[in-house]
Design a protein around this motif. Structure first.
Motif, PDB file in Angstrom:
ATOM      1  N   ILE A 293      77.433  67.495 115.749  1.00 54.02           N
ATOM      2  CA  ILE A 293      76.375  67.225 114.766  1.00 54.02           C
ATOM      3  C   ILE A 293      75.817  65.815 114.980  1.00 54.02           C
ATOM      4  N   PRO A 294      74.509  65.656 115.099  1.00 57.18           N
ATOM      5  CA  PRO A 294      73.924  64.317 115.279  1.00 57.18           C
ATOM      6  C   PRO A 294      74.245  63.396 114.099  1.00 57.18           C
ATOM      7  N   ILE A 295      74.393  62.124 114.378  1.00 56.62           N
ATOM      8  CA  ILE A 295      74.729  61.155 113.333  1.00 56.62           C
ATOM      9  C   ILE A 295      73.602  61.040 112.309  1.00 56.62           C
ATOM     10  N   SER A 296      72.377  61.305 112.719  1.00 54.62           N
ATOM     11  CA  SER A 296      71.252  61.238 111.778  1.00 54.62           C
ATOM     12  C   SER A 296      71.435  62.196 110.604  1.00 54.62           C
ATOM     13  N   PHE A 297      72.106  63.319 110.830  1.00 51.51           N
ATOM     14  CA  PHE A 297      72.366  64.277 109.749  1.00 51.51           C
ATOM     15  C   PHE A 297      73.230  63.642 108.666  1.00 51.51           C
ATOM     16  N   TRP A 298      74.267  62.937 109.068  1.00 52.47           N
ATOM     17  CA  TRP A 298      75.177  62.312 108.100  1.00 52.47           C
ATOM     18  C   TRP A 298      74.465  61.198 107.340  1.00 52.47           C
ATOM     19  N   GLU A 299      73.591  60.462 108.038  1.00 48.31           N
ATOM     20  CA  GLU A 299      72.863  59.381 107.379  1.00 48.31           C
ATOM     21  C   GLU A 299      71.923  59.911 106.305  1.00 48.31           C
ATOM     22  N   LYS A 300      71.273  61.036 106.578  1.00 48.26           N
ATOM     23  CA  LYS A 300      70.319  61.608 105.628  1.00 48.26           C
ATOM     24  C   LYS A 300      70.996  62.268 104.434  1.00 48.26           C
ATOM     25  N   THR A 301      72.217  62.714 104.605  1.00 48.92           N
ATOM     26  CA  THR A 301      72.880  63.502 103.546  1.00 48.92           C
ATOM     27  C   THR A 301      74.017  62.749 102.863  1.00 48.92           C
ATOM     28  N   GLY A 302      74.101  61.423 103.059  1.00 48.57           N
ATOM     29  CA  GLY A 302      75.223  60.655 102.518  1.00 48.57           C
ATOM     30  C   GLY A 302      75.421  60.795 101.022  1.00 48.57           C
ATOM     31  N   HIS A 303      74.313  60.777 100.238  1.00 44.32           N
ATOM     32  CA  HIS A 303      74.440  60.855  98.782  1.00 44.32           C
ATOM     33  C   HIS A 303      74.978  62.211  98.345  1.00 44.32           C
ATOM     34  N   TRP A 304      74.661  63.270  99.099  1.00 44.54           N
ATOM     35  CA  TRP A 304      75.193  64.592  98.761  1.00 44.54           C
ATOM     36  C   TRP A 304      76.695  64.657  99.006  1.00 44.54           C
ATOM     37  N   TRP A 305      77.140  64.044 100.070  1.00 53.67           N
ATOM     38  CA  TRP A 305      78.583  64.018 100.338  1.00 53.67           C
ATOM     39  C   TRP A 305      79.325  63.253  99.249  1.00 53.67           C
ATOM     40  N   MET A 306      78.738  62.142  98.794  1.00 58.50           N
ATOM     41  CA  MET A 306      79.367  61.368  97.735  1.00 58.50           C
ATOM     42  C   MET A 306      79.499  62.191  96.453  1.00 58.50           C
ATOM     43  N   MET A 307      78.430  62.906  96.074  1.00 60.90           N
ATOM     44  CA  MET A 307      78.477  63.730  94.865  1.00 60.90           C
ATOM     45  C   MET A 307      79.447  64.893  95.019  1.00 60.90           C
ATOM     46  N   GLY A 308      79.481  65.488  96.230  1.00 61.04           N
ATOM     47  CA  GLY A 308      80.405  66.593  96.470  1.00 61.04           C
ATOM     48  C   GLY A 308      81.851  66.168  96.335  1.00 61.04           C
ATOM     49  N   ALA A 309      82.185  64.991  96.871  1.00 64.08           N
ATOM     50  CA  ALA A 309      83.554  64.490  96.746  1.00 64.08           C
ATOM     51  C   ALA A 309      83.894  64.186  95.291  1.00 64.08           C
ATOM     52  N   GLY A 310      82.904  63.697  94.521  1.00 59.09           N
ATOM     53  CA  GLY A 310      83.130  63.450  93.096  1.00 59.09           C
ATOM     54  C   GLY A 310      83.468  64.728  92.358  1.00 59.09           C
ATOM     55  N   VAL A 311      82.776  65.804  92.716  1.00 61.72           N
ATOM     56  CA  VAL A 311      83.057  67.112  92.099  1.00 61.72           C
ATOM     57  C   VAL A 311      84.488  67.553  92.418  1.00 61.72           C
ATOM     58  N   LEU A 312      84.910  67.351  93.655  1.00 61.56           N
ATOM     59  CA  LEU A 312      86.278  67.719  94.038  1.00 61.56           C
ATOM     60  C   LEU A 312      87.313  66.899  93.266  1.00 61.56           C
ATOM     61  N   LEU A 313      87.041  65.596  93.097  1.00 63.99           N
ATOM     62  CA  LEU A 313      87.986  64.742  92.368  1.00 63.99           C
ATOM     63  C   LEU A 313      88.090  65.148  90.903  1.00 63.99           C
ATOM     64  N   ILE A 314      86.994  65.657  90.347  1.00 64.23           N
ATOM     65  CA  ILE A 314      87.036  66.159  88.968  1.00 64.23           C
ATOM     66  C   ILE A 314      87.744  67.508  88.920  1.00 64.23           C
ATOM     67  N   ALA A 315      87.420  68.375  89.883  1.00 62.52           N
ATOM     68  CA  ALA A 315      87.997  69.725  89.899  1.00 62.52           C
ATOM     69  C   ALA A 315      89.506  69.698  90.025  1.00 62.52           C
ATOM     70  N   VAL A 316      90.024  68.732  90.780  1.00 62.41           N
ATOM     71  CA  VAL A 316      91.465  68.687  91.001  1.00 62.41           C
ATOM     72  C   VAL A 316      92.229  68.375  89.704  1.00 62.41           C
ATOM     73  N   LEU A 317      91.535  67.804  88.710  1.00 60.53           N
ATOM     74  CA  LEU A 317      92.162  67.486  87.424  1.00 60.53           C
ATOM     75  C   LEU A 317      92.062  68.629  86.427  1.00 60.53           C
TER      76      LEU A 317
END
Length: 403
Positions: free
Chosen positions: A76-100
């Motif tokens: 996967i090109p690095i440009s993909f990760w740069e463009k979608t960084g905020h989505w990854w942050m929100m997704g990880a937040g959802v996981l941290l909430i779900a685990v509780l």
């Protein structure tokens, strides 16, 4: 598959698609981990699961999955990760909430850190580290001038970081919170934060950590045990004293592979958090030194890739490389420090070596992204061109000021 990719990319670029030292060190660590997990877990697996190969087979499956996921991430090109960084942050937040959430998160030893996904338990904190680095890399690119010249640029990422840390404390996963905070501070510092600002933030973070330790009696007990584990060798200091016995038995050349006594139900979590102690017992100081040298070479080569990206003005690539490398170095340092008794007991895995699917999968994805960065930088150097950056980022070409 890997051979085909290797030859195709080498034909296209005229250079090796991977940094051979990084690949060699990573493979060495994974194989050493597999051998030590096999040695450390057989008796425990036989007692708990009826077969001595339970953890060995699962780790082999994790290694296969990690290789597949790593190859996919590398493509996967690095440009993909740069463009979608905020989505990854929100997704990880959802996981941290779900685990509780009861019924979703799985509780083990009083901590709710995992989400069952069939045969694999996904550890949310591992995903959170990866996603926060991706987000922070993009933030530093967008706001680098602000980070270097004002407190506002440093304060803005404190909100998502604070949310992550609070959720990790609720699990509780104090070790992951420490690694996450340290990684973000290191990324901001390497981005050009002024030194006096860095000192003030580190002082505040240390004060916060002391307060968090004081809020939980078991953390205070761990700190007291760390200062003198032999005061209570059969209670609070049991793990640490058994680890130190393992190091003592290992001496210079070890007792021999498979000959550890401490793994025979004396040392808890011998194949996970304390696999380094089993390695020290069976392979001795020479084995310990060899493992540390492999880590040192890996970290050195990864920082070289990050520095190369920074020189080529590819700041997103540089900062996520620095972030992932700090995670590898920090977790290795903490785990080894805990095993030798230099740090209070904390449940952090040894990257690429300890047993565990989430840790190995995320570590391989992080490494795959760095290898992808190395490939893209090589292509960039061969082309003789650098991508045009947005106008507002022109001032990022200046060297960071730390003084």
């Amino acid at each position: 598959m890997l051979t085909a990719i290797w030859h195709r990319e080498q034909t296209n670029t005229g250079v090796l698609p991977f940094d051979p030292w990084v690949v060699l060190c990573a493979c060495t660590l994974v194989l050493m981990g597999f051998i030590m997990i096999s040695s450390a877990s057989m008796d425990v697996a036989l007692k708990n699961n009826g077969t001595p190969y339970f953890y060995l087979v699962r780790q082999l499956i994790f290694m296969t999955l990690a290789l597949i996921v790593g190859v996919i991430a590398w493509r996967i090109p690095i440009s993909f990760w740069e463009k979608t960084g905020h989505w990854w942050m929100m997704g990880a937040g959802v996981l941290l909430i779900a685990v509780l959430v009861p019924g979703i998160g799985r509780e083990v030893n009083g901590s709710s850190r995992w989400i069952p996904l069939g045969p694999i338990n996904l550890q949310a904190s591992e995903v959170a580290k990866f996603c926060m680095v991706i987000y922070m890399g993009g933030y530093l690119v967008r706001r680098l001038e602000e980070v270097r010249n004002s407190w506002a640029g440093i304060a803005k990422p404190a909100l998502p970081l604070g949310i992550y840390v609070c959720l990790l404390i609720f699990e509780p996963d104090f070790g992951a919170a420490v690694v996450l905070m340290g990684t973000v501070m290191a990324m901001i510092f390497l981005g050009g934060m002024r030194f006096f600002q860095f000192i003030m933030i580190v002082s505040g973070a240390l004060g916060l950590l002391v307060a968090l330790v004081g809020l939980q009696p078991y953390r205070v007990q761990r700190l007291q045990t760390y200062l003198d584990p032999w005061v209570d060798p059969y209670g609070a200091g049991y793990q640490l004293t058994q680890a130190q016995i393992a190091f003592g038995r290992g001496d210079w050349f070890g007792t021999g592979l498979g000959n550890s006594v401490q793994k025979l139900f004396y040392l808890p979590e011998a194949h996970t958090d304390f696999v380094f102690s089993v390695l020290a017992e069976e392979l001795g100081f020479i084995g310990v030194l060899a493992l540390i040298v492999v880590y040192a070479v890996l970290i050195w080569r990864l920082f070289r890739i990050g520095r190369k990206a920074e020189k080529l003005k590819e700041f997103f690539m540089a900062y996520i490389t620095y972030g992932f490398t700090v995670i590898f170095a920090g977790q290795a340092l903490i785990n080894i420090g805990v095993n030798v008794g230099a740090l209070p007991t904390k449940g952090l895995t040894l990257p690429f070596v300890s047993y565990g699917g989430s840790s190995l999968l995320i570590s391989c994805v992080m490494l795959a992204l760095i290898l992808r960065i190395d490939l893209e930088l090589k292509k960039l150097q061969l082309s003789g061109n650098t991508p045009k950056r947005r106008t507002k980022e022109n001032q990022m070409n200046k060297e960071p000021e730390h003084g």
